[in-house]
Motif scaffolding. Sequence first.
Motif, short mmCIF file in Angstrom:
data_model
loop_
_atom_site.label_atom_id
_atom_site.label_comp_id
_atom_site.label_asym_id
_atom_site.label_seq_id
_atom_site.Cartn_x
_atom_site.Cartn_y
_atom_site.Cartn_z
N HIS A 179 0.80 -1.23 0.00
CA HIS A 179 0.00 0.00 0.00
C HIS A 179 0.84 1.28 0.00
CE1 HIS A 179 -3.64 -2.35 0.63
NE2 HIS A 179 -3.02 -2.99 1.64
N LEU A 180 1.99 1.27 0.66
CA LEU A 180 2.78 2.50 0.75
C LEU A 180 3.74 2.65 -0.43
CD1 LEU A 180 3.60 2.70 4.57
CD2 LEU A 180 1.68 3.70 3.30
N LEU A 181 4.51 1.61 -0.71
CA LEU A 181 5.52 1.73 -1.77
C LEU A 181 4.95 2.09 -3.14
CD1 LEU A 181 8.10 -1.10 -0.97
CD2 LEU A 181 8.39 1.37 -0.78
N PRO A 182 3.81 1.49 -3.58
CA PRO A 182 3.28 1.89 -4.90
C PRO A 182 2.94 3.38 -5.00
CG PRO A 182 2.28 -0.18 -4.19
CD PRO A 182 3.07 0.35 -3.02
N HIS A 183 2.55 3.98 -3.87
CA HIS A 183 2.25 5.41 -3.89
C HIS A 183 3.51 6.27 -3.72
CE1 HIS A 183 -1.77 3.78 -3.02
NE2 HIS A 183 -2.24 4.91 -3.50
N LEU A 184 4.56 5.69 -3.14
CA LEU A 184 5.78 6.45 -2.92
C LEU A 184 6.70 6.46 -4.14
CD1 LEU A 184 6.71 5.29 0.70
CD2 LEU A 184 5.76 7.50 0.02
N LEU A 185 6.65 5.42 -4.96
CA LEU A 185 7.58 5.32 -6.09
C LEU A 185 7.52 6.52 -7.03
CD1 LEU A 185 7.49 1.51 -6.98
CD2 LEU A 185 9.36 2.83 -5.95
N PRO A 186 6.32 7.02 -7.43
CA PRO A 186 6.33 8.22 -8.30
C PRO A 186 7.01 9.43 -7.67
CG PRO A 186 4.19 7.16 -8.32
CD PRO A 186 4.97 6.51 -7.23
N HIS A 187 6.82 9.61 -6.36
CA HIS A 187 7.47 10.72 -5.67
C HIS A 187 8.99 10.53 -5.64
CE1 HIS A 187 3.69 12.49 -4.20
NE2 HIS A 187 3.28 11.24 -4.04
N LEU A 188 9.43 9.30 -5.42
CA LEU A 188 10.86 9.03 -5.39
C LEU A 188 11.48 9.21 -6.77
CD1 LEU A 188 10.98 5.91 -3.05
CD2 LEU A 188 11.75 8.22 -2.53
N MET A 189 10.77 8.81 -7.81
CA MET A 189 11.29 9.00 -9.18
C MET A 189 11.43 10.48 -9.50
SD MET A 189 9.21 5.99 -11.22
CE MET A 189 9.87 6.56 -12.80
N LEU A 190 10.43 11.27 -9.14
CA LEU A 190 10.51 12.70 -9.39
C LEU A 190 11.63 13.33 -8.57
CD1 LEU A 190 9.39 15.24 -10.70
CD2 LEU A 190 7.72 15.40 -8.85
N ALA A 191 11.78 12.90 -7.32
CA ALA A 191 12.86 13.43 -6.48
C ALA A 191 14.22 13.07 -7.04
CB ALA A 191 12.71 12.90 -5.05
N SER A 192 14.35 11.87 -7.60
CA SER A 192 15.64 11.47 -8.18
C SER A 192 15.96 12.30 -9.42
CB SER A 192 15.62 9.99 -8.53
OG SER A 192 14.65 9.71 -9.52
N VAL A 193 14.95 12.60 -10.24
CA VAL A 193 15.18 13.44 -11.42
C VAL A 193 15.63 14.84 -11.00
CG1 VAL A 193 14.09 14.51 -13.43
CG2 VAL A 193 13.60 12.14 -12.88
N LEU A 194 14.99 15.37 -9.96
CA LEU A 194 15.37 16.70 -9.47
C LEU A 194 16.75 16.69 -8.82
CD1 LEU A 194 11.98 17.84 -7.91
CD2 LEU A 194 13.11 18.87 -9.88
N MET A 195 17.16 15.53 -8.28
CA MET A 195 18.44 15.43 -7.59
C MET A 195 19.61 15.35 -8.58
SD MET A 195 20.08 15.37 -4.76
CE MET A 195 18.69 15.23 -3.65
N ILE A 196 19.38 14.83 -9.79
CA ILE A 196 20.48 14.64 -10.74
C ILE A 196 21.19 15.94 -11.07
CG2 ILE A 196 21.02 13.97 -13.12
CD1 ILE A 196 18.96 11.75 -12.86
N PRO A 197 20.49 17.05 -11.44
CA PRO A 197 21.22 18.30 -11.70
C PRO A 197 22.02 18.77 -10.49
CG PRO A 197 18.96 18.46 -12.48
CD PRO A 197 19.05 17.21 -11.68
N HIS A 198 21.43 18.62 -9.30
CA HIS A 198 22.15 19.05 -8.09
C HIS A 198 23.41 18.22 -7.90
CE1 HIS A 198 21.81 21.49 -4.40
NE2 HIS A 198 22.51 20.53 -3.85
N ALA A 199 23.31 16.92 -8.15
CA ALA A 199 24.49 16.06 -8.00
C ALA A 199 25.56 16.39 -9.03
CB ALA A 199 24.07 14.59 -8.13
#
Length: 274
Positions: A179-199
């Motif tokens: 129940h939690l992970l399926p709803h969290l994955l889209p947020h984590l994917m978006l956060a990872s995309v936003l993190m790439i330029p910063h990294a």
Amino acid sequence: MRGRKGLVFAVAVLAVLGLAVLLVPPIVQLDERLVDLRSAGLPPSFAHPLGTDEVGRDVLVRSIYGLRVSFTVGMVAALVSITIGGLVGLVAGSAGGTLDRVLMRIVDGFNSLPHLLFGIFIVAMFSPSPVAVVVSVGVTHWTTSARIVRSEVLSLRSRPFVEAAISGGASRARVVRRHLLPHLLPHLMLASVLMIPHAIWHETALSFLGLGLPPHMASLGNMINDGQRSLLTGGWWASLAPGLFVVLPTLAIAILANHLRDRRSPRRRSELSL
């Protein structure tokens, strides 16, 4: 830069640079330690579209190689950062109570530290290498994703389907997995995309300071560092080219990530357009 034009610009930049990174290295083999003093400091020309550096290396070819290195390090570092932050946020939000408060105080402690200075302290304990940069970015940038995941978990815990699963006797592990992970994955994917330029910027800054990747390695930070010496003799292209290779893809990724975020939050998008 928003709207359709911004999205087209972002996709076009990423497509062109992606093709260059994929096609140029197999065609043009780069010996990172080879120098050609007879071609040193040449301005842009047909043979060298972005000129050569102070030891005769083609700036365009090295920039493409450097972009590949910086993107690889940035993506791995962003993945490490998102993984650490996601696990901490998931545990804090799921457990609650004392463990949640302790983990959040740890997050506050990391947030109180200057990221760049803390990153320099970490890489100073290693020899210059991609692993040192990945560890530096991963350890210093996980707190944002931890807070995002925790807040989302706290929101999901009050949803009827989660309460029904808990009331039905589902274990905590099953609730997290089903129940939690399926709803969290889209947020984590978006956060990872936003993190790439910063990294990428973080890696570039560390390499520019001589603490990131080895000096002979073709990375954008090393090239900007080398190019600043050419500025004194009028070789502006040696720093301009790698600088553009840093700015353009990170700007394109940021535009694409903002577009994805607006697509996921129509209410936020409508408020911004007022």
